[in-house]
Design a protein around this motif. Structure first.
Motif, PDB file in Angstrom:
ATOM      1  N   ILE A  50       0.835  -1.205   0.000  1.00  0.00           N
ATOM      2  CA  ILE A  50       0.000   0.000   0.000  1.00  0.00           C
ATOM      3  C   ILE A  50       0.868   1.252   0.000  1.00  0.00           C
ATOM      4  CG2 ILE A  50      -1.696   1.335   1.331  1.00  0.00           C
ATOM      5  CD1 ILE A  50      -2.835  -1.316   2.330  1.00  0.00           C
ATOM      6  N   VAL A  51       1.905   1.263   0.834  1.00  0.00           N
ATOM      7  CA  VAL A  51       2.791   2.427   0.921  1.00  0.00           C
ATOM      8  C   VAL A  51       3.504   2.665  -0.412  1.00  0.00           C
ATOM      9  CG1 VAL A  51       4.835   3.393   2.038  1.00  0.00           C
ATOM     10  CG2 VAL A  51       3.113   2.204   3.405  1.00  0.00           C
ATOM     11  N   ASN A  52       3.992   1.594  -1.036  1.00  0.00           N
ATOM     12  CA  ASN A  52       4.676   1.736  -2.323  1.00  0.00           C
ATOM     13  C   ASN A  52       3.740   2.286  -3.391  1.00  0.00           C
ATOM     14  OD1 ASN A  52       7.125   0.803  -1.339  1.00  0.00           O
ATOM     15  ND2 ASN A  52       6.730  -1.318  -1.901  1.00  0.00           N
ATOM     16  N   LEU A  53       2.492   1.839  -3.370  1.00  0.00           N
ATOM     17  CA  LEU A  53       1.512   2.341  -4.335  1.00  0.00           C
ATOM     18  C   LEU A  53       1.216   3.824  -4.093  1.00  0.00           C
ATOM     19  CD1 LEU A  53      -0.939  -0.704  -4.442  1.00  0.00           C
ATOM     20  CD2 LEU A  53       0.329   0.216  -6.393  1.00  0.00           C
ATOM     21  N   LEU A  54       1.080   4.197  -2.833  1.00  0.00           N
ATOM     22  CA  LEU A  54       0.848   5.609  -2.498  1.00  0.00           C
ATOM     23  C   LEU A  54       1.982   6.491  -3.026  1.00  0.00           C
ATOM     24  CD1 LEU A  54      -0.489   5.251   1.147  1.00  0.00           C
ATOM     25  CD2 LEU A  54      -1.640   6.563  -0.647  1.00  0.00           C
ATOM     26  N   LYS A 232       1.364   6.818  10.870  1.00  0.00           N
ATOM     27  CA  LYS A 232       1.472   6.715   9.414  1.00  0.00           C
ATOM     28  C   LYS A 232       0.109   6.829   8.748  1.00  0.00           C
ATOM     29  CE  LYS A 232       4.518   3.662   7.829  1.00  0.00           C
ATOM     30  NZ  LYS A 232       5.304   2.397   7.718  1.00  0.00           N
ATOM     31  N   SER A 233      -0.902   6.252   9.368  1.00  0.00           N
ATOM     32  CA  SER A 233      -2.250   6.339   8.804  1.00  0.00           C
ATOM     33  C   SER A 233      -2.713   7.790   8.689  1.00  0.00           C
ATOM     34  CB  SER A 233      -3.229   5.547   9.684  1.00  0.00           C
ATOM     35  OG  SER A 233      -4.541   5.620   9.166  1.00  0.00           O
ATOM     36  N   ASN A 234      -2.437   8.588   9.726  1.00  0.00           N
ATOM     37  CA  ASN A 234      -2.821  10.006   9.677  1.00  0.00           C
ATOM     38  C   ASN A 234      -1.964  10.806   8.689  1.00  0.00           C
ATOM     39  OD1 ASN A 234      -4.990  10.852  11.840  1.00  0.00           O
ATOM     40  ND2 ASN A 234      -3.747   9.271  12.807  1.00  0.00           N
ATOM     41  N   ILE A 235      -0.717  10.415   8.539  1.00  0.00           N
ATOM     42  CA  ILE A 235       0.144  11.070   7.551  1.00  0.00           C
ATOM     43  C   ILE A 235      -0.383  10.804   6.144  1.00  0.00           C
ATOM     44  CG2 ILE A 235       2.457  11.032   6.505  1.00  0.00           C
ATOM     45  CD1 ILE A 235       3.511  10.473   9.363  1.00  0.00           C
ATOM     46  N   PHE A 236      -0.820   9.566   5.899  1.00  0.00           N
ATOM     47  CA  PHE A 236      -1.352   9.229   4.578  1.00  0.00           C
ATOM     48  C   PHE A 236      -2.684   9.932   4.322  1.00  0.00           C
ATOM     49  CE2 PHE A 236       1.206   5.145   5.124  1.00  0.00           C
ATOM     50  CZ  PHE A 236       2.262   5.651   4.392  1.00  0.00           C
ATOM     51  N   ILE A 302       8.523  16.666  -0.254  1.00  0.00           N
ATOM     52  CA  ILE A 302       9.919  16.442   0.141  1.00  0.00           C
ATOM     53  C   ILE A 302       9.999  16.043   1.611  1.00  0.00           C
ATOM     54  CG2 ILE A 302      12.143  17.575   0.537  1.00  0.00           C
ATOM     55  CD1 ILE A 302      11.584  19.270  -1.958  1.00  0.00           C
ATOM     56  N   LYS A 303       9.298  16.769   2.462  1.00  0.00           N
ATOM     57  CA  LYS A 303       9.354  16.481   3.900  1.00  0.00           C
ATOM     58  C   LYS A 303       8.542  15.229   4.253  1.00  0.00           C
ATOM     59  CE  LYS A 303      10.577  21.124   5.351  1.00  0.00           C
ATOM     60  NZ  LYS A 303      10.416  22.189   6.349  1.00  0.00           N
ATOM     61  N   TYR A 304       7.500  14.965   3.475  1.00  0.00           N
ATOM     62  CA  TYR A 304       6.734  13.722   3.633  1.00  0.00           C
ATOM     63  C   TYR A 304       7.639  12.522   3.363  1.00  0.00           C
ATOM     64  CZ  TYR A 304       3.930   9.907   1.607  1.00  0.00           C
ATOM     65  OH  TYR A 304       3.421   8.677   1.274  1.00  0.00           O
ATOM     66  N   LYS A 305       8.424  12.604   2.298  1.00  0.00           N
ATOM     67  CA  LYS A 305       9.367  11.531   1.951  1.00  0.00           C
ATOM     68  C   LYS A 305      10.397  11.341   3.064  1.00  0.00           C
ATOM     69  CE  LYS A 305      13.143  10.590  -1.259  1.00  0.00           C
ATOM     70  NZ  LYS A 305      13.901  11.087  -2.433  1.00  0.00           N
ATOM     71  N   ASN A 306      10.942  12.439   3.579  1.00  0.00           N
ATOM     72  CA  ASN A 306      11.938  12.363   4.659  1.00  0.00           C
ATOM     73  C   ASN A 306      11.351  11.724   5.917  1.00  0.00           C
ATOM     74  OD1 ASN A 306      13.785  13.620   2.993  1.00  0.00           O
ATOM     75  ND2 ASN A 306      13.445  15.658   3.848  1.00  0.00           N
ATOM     76  N   LEU A 307      10.111  12.065   6.224  1.00  0.00           N
ATOM     77  CA  LEU A 307       9.464  11.519   7.415  1.00  0.00           C
ATOM     78  C   LEU A 307       9.243  10.003   7.274  1.00  0.00           C
ATOM     79  CD1 LEU A 307       8.126  11.801  10.158  1.00  0.00           C
ATOM     80  CD2 LEU A 307       6.007  12.463   9.001  1.00  0.00           C
ATOM     81  N   LEU A 308       8.793   9.552   6.114  1.00  0.00           N
ATOM     82  CA  LEU A 308       8.594   8.122   5.914  1.00  0.00           C
ATOM     83  C   LEU A 308       9.899   7.357   6.078  1.00  0.00           C
ATOM     84  CD1 LEU A 308       6.083   7.568   2.955  1.00  0.00           C
ATOM     85  CD2 LEU A 308       5.686   7.494   5.419  1.00  0.00           C
ATOM     86  N   GLU A 309      10.985   7.922   5.602  1.00  0.00           N
ATOM     87  CA  GLU A 309      12.288   7.276   5.766  1.00  0.00           C
ATOM     88  C   GLU A 309      12.637   7.128   7.247  1.00  0.00           C
ATOM     89  OE1 GLU A 309      15.040   8.152   1.948  1.00  0.00           O
ATOM     90  OE2 GLU A 309      14.576   9.913   3.149  1.00  0.00           O
TER      91      GLU A 309
END
Length: 314
Positions: A50-54, A232-236, A302-309
């Motif tokens: 799911i995360v990869n698809l998002l 993560k659910s709320n971030i998505f 950009i910051k969303y990507k950094n946070l997921l990492e």
């Protein structure tokens, strides 16, 4: 005497019953633990899909560079070769005939070497060769085209794992309505992906992810991990509103994510080695919230990507 024997028999029977019950209870408990671990492994697999698809719907990758492979056709190689030969001819115009013969021999060797490096066979008639180069794959790069064929393929792969997961979820006595709703939301996602509707697909994936924390409540005893899934659910949810640029809703989702994440800061059950990562993640999640005032989609991503990492490192 008979009474003493009878009492002994009763005691022995009681001991046997107690031992049998203990063995049965331990075996049942062990089986339940194995079942939970198996199901949690399946949930993590579905979560990663799911995360990869998002992320793929905005071409977000954790590596900043991709390897690009392009074809070099024969005409371009011949053009470079002719230019090289012309240059060599001008430099050797005053050579003697014998030296010229030697030069031709050397030229033949050079030509043979070039063919070998470009992957030609015995015939030496290979028309194309491959060129490898690194291309930027960051949020601000020019690659904005969505690979819908790959996304459709990944959704089909997701379907293939659902039958096993559904059975295992039922065996753990999870809420049956949640299980049915999850499968229904997957059908809705397929319709959105089929029509190549980017915004609707992201929102549907976010809805799917909401079930991951629910399923994890009965499959893992690690409360901190369940809190990470809720974060993560709320971030998505916030991410799903970025296409419409509903910044008020994004702020609401991120506020809830920060509130849940705050529980990790005071959770003493978490390994001390993770404490630095948790503190760092708290800074990054607040940096993501600060993008709301800027109302800039690219900075948010950009910051969303950094946070997921950072969350993936926990």
């Amino acid at each position: 005497m008979k009474g003493l024997k009878r009492a002994s028999y009763i005691i022995v029977i009681i001991i046997i019953v107690v031992l049998s019950w203990t063995i049965y209870a331990n075996a049942t408990k062990s089986d339940e633990k194995d079942q939970k671990e198996k199901t949690m492994s399946e949930i993590r697999y579905v979560e990663s899909k799911i995360v990869n698809l998002l992320n793929s719907l905005n071409n977000i990758e954790f590596e900043n560079y991709d390897i690009s492979i392009s074809q070099l056709n024969k005409s371009s190689k011949d053009e470079k070769s002719s230019q090289s030969e012309e240059s060599g001819s001008n430099s050797s115009s005053d050579s003697s005939s014998s030296e010229s013969g030697g030069g031709e021999s050397e030229g033949g060797k050079e030509s043979s070497g070039e063919s070998s490096s470009s992957g030609t066979g015995e015939s030496g008639n290979q028309s194309n060769s491959e060129k490898f180069e690194l291309k930027s794959s960051g949020v601000l790069s020019d690659n904005k085209e969505i690979n819908w064929d790959n996304i459709k393929s990944e959704v089909e792969i997701l379907y293939s794992s659902m039958s096993t997961l559904t059975i295992d979820l039922y065996q753990l006595n999870l809420n049956q309505q949640d299980i049915l709703s999850f499968n229904k939301e997957l059908d809705n996602l397929t319709l959105n992906v089929k029509s190549e509707d980017k915004e609707a697909s992201i929102k549907q994936l976010s809805k799917l992810y909401e079930y991951i924390p629910k399923f994890s409540k009965n499959t893992t005893e690690e409360e901190w991990y369940r809190n990470v899934l809720e974060v993560k659910s709320n971030i998505f949810k916030a991410y799903s509103n970025i296409e419409s640029e509903d910044w008020d809703e994004i702020a609401k989702n991120l506020t809830e994510a920060i509130n849940i994440y705050s529980k990790l800061l005071s959770d003493t059950s978490i390994d001390s080695n993770k404490q630095y990562l948790i503190n760092k993640g708290y800074i990054v999640i607040n940096e993501l919230y600060n993008t709301v005032s800027l109302k800039d989609k690219e900075i948010f991503l950009i910051k969303y990507k950094n946070l997921l990492e950072e969350l993936n490192n926990l």
